[in-house]
Design a protein around this motif. Structure first.
Motif, PDB file in Angstrom:
ATOM      1  N   TYR A  65     -15.677  21.710 -11.172  1.00  0.00           N
ATOM      2  CA  TYR A  65     -14.202  21.655 -11.705  1.00  0.00           C
ATOM      3  C   TYR A  65     -13.267  20.932 -10.397  1.00  0.00           C
ATOM      4  N   ASP A  67      -9.912  20.517 -11.293  1.00  0.00           N
ATOM      5  CA  ASP A  67      -8.559  21.123 -11.884  1.00  0.00           C
ATOM      6  C   ASP A  67      -8.532  22.664 -11.559  1.00  0.00           C
ATOM      7  N   ALA A 136     -10.624  21.989 -17.573  1.00  0.00           N
ATOM      8  CA  ALA A 136     -11.494  21.089 -18.138  1.00  0.00           C
ATOM      9  C   ALA A 136     -11.888  21.269 -19.669  1.00  0.00           C
ATOM     10  N   HIS A 137     -11.886  22.334 -20.007  1.00  0.00           N
ATOM     11  CA  HIS A 137     -11.907  22.983 -21.386  1.00  0.00           C
ATOM     12  C   HIS A 137     -10.873  23.106 -22.292  1.00  0.00           C
TER      13      HIS A 137
END
Length: 334
Positions: A65, A67, A136-137
């Motif tokens: 990740y 972010d 990201a999700h």
């Protein structure tokens, strides 16, 4: 300790052990790079602290990740967004919140800090668990604003550490080939700056040794029960301090601590709570170092230190309440 607490500690230990086993020489460097952009809540914009900050940065390292934003399912819905490719990607985090013993009312830490000693005695702390998802999700979340990485210059570094050494009342000698803290003589030995690849490397190593120096009775008077675990406390503390203040670690520093990694893995596997205790100790060490470096005020330091201490004392003094599964789960903006 109830089942949810046990599971949370086991999961954190598992994640950390996986990182130690897969990145024995680079985990600290990678962790610092990941933690430069400290994990924060996508809705409230508040940074995660302590155990949660550590866990989210470790998971971010493993999953790649980039972010630092996280949010709960309910927060994502409230922002008019949705999850995508999120199956199995939720991360459980832990909070301790003050709750009135009789009325069961939950209050914020800021409200708790305003209470008198007599009023505080009417409250107990209980753990609360939430599951968060990385940006990201989260479908529809606006792009991450560009943020300049805060790497301090050599003048600032020198100033920070001069204040630290002066305010901690400790002697630092630049000579020899090894860096270490001698608790009997209460001094730090460290090779000359010219022996390091960079000024950043010198000061990050000094941060590690200053973390050890908080053991002394004239400072934090910390317990020293296991040499290997003390190294883990100091390493986590120096990593947090470096990440928050723009310092770096080099390969030499990481090579010096390679010998401890297998001991850390064995100890944590045997007793997962060791990692939790080490992170809490490291958090207190960082608060102390930042206060002595005059990076935070005395008031901020005392409030931060009191919050960690209260949680520790509640764990010790109220084992029966915790064993009765008196955890609570609810959605709140953090």
């Amino acid at each position: 300790m109830n089942q949810k607490m046990i599971e949370f500690r086991r999961e954190l230990a598992k994640q950390f052990i996986e990182v130690l086993e897969s990145k024995p020489l680079t985990w600290t460097k990678d962790w610092i790079e990941t933690n430069r952009n400290k994990a924060y809540n996508a809705k409230t914009k508040k940074s995660y602290r302590g155990i949660n900050s550590f866990l989210l940065s470790i998971v971010s390292m493993q999953r790649g990740y980039t972010d630092p934003r996280f949010a709960t399912f309910n927060q994502i819905k409230s922002m008019g967004l949705s999850l995508e490719n999120a199956k199995g990607k939720g991360i459980r985090i832990e909070y301790w919140m003050p709750r009135h013993i009789l009325t069961k009312e939950i209050i914020t830490w800021s409200a708790y800090n305003q209470l008198t000693l007599e009023e505080k005695a009417e409250y107990m702390l209980l753990p609360k668990y939430s599951v968060v998802f990385n940006a990201a999700h989260i479908k529809g979340l606006e792009p991450l604003p560009q943020k300049e990485v805060n790497i301090i210059d050599e003048f600032q570094m020198k100033e920070y550490f001069e204040k630290l050494i002066k305010n901690m009342h400790i002697s630092v000698f630049e000579k020899g080939n090894d860096a270490y803290y001698n608790i009997i003589k209460d001094h730090i030995m460290i090779p000359k700056k010219t022996h390091f690849k960079s000024q950043y490397s010198f000061y990050s190593t000094l941060a590690h040794e200053l973390s050890h120096a908080t053991l002394h009775p004239s400072r934090m008077n910390r317990k020293h029960d296991n040499y290997s675990i003390e190294e883990l406390r100091a390493e986590i503390a120096s990593c947090i301090f470096c990440a928050e203040n723009g310092l770096e670690l080099d390969e030499e520093h990481m090579e010096n601590h390679k010998a401890y990694i297998q001991d850390w893995i064995s100890n944590i596997k045997e007793k997962p709570t060791i990692l939790i205790e080490s992170i809490k100790d490291a958090e207190k060490i960082v608060n102390y170092l930042e206060y002595q470096a005059e990076l935070i005020s005395k008031k901020d330091y005392e409030e931060l230190d009191e919050q960690v201490l209260i949680i520790e004392e509640n764990n010790k003094e109220r084992p029966l309440e915790i064993q009765k599964n008196e955890t609570f789960e609810y959605e709140k903006n953090f």
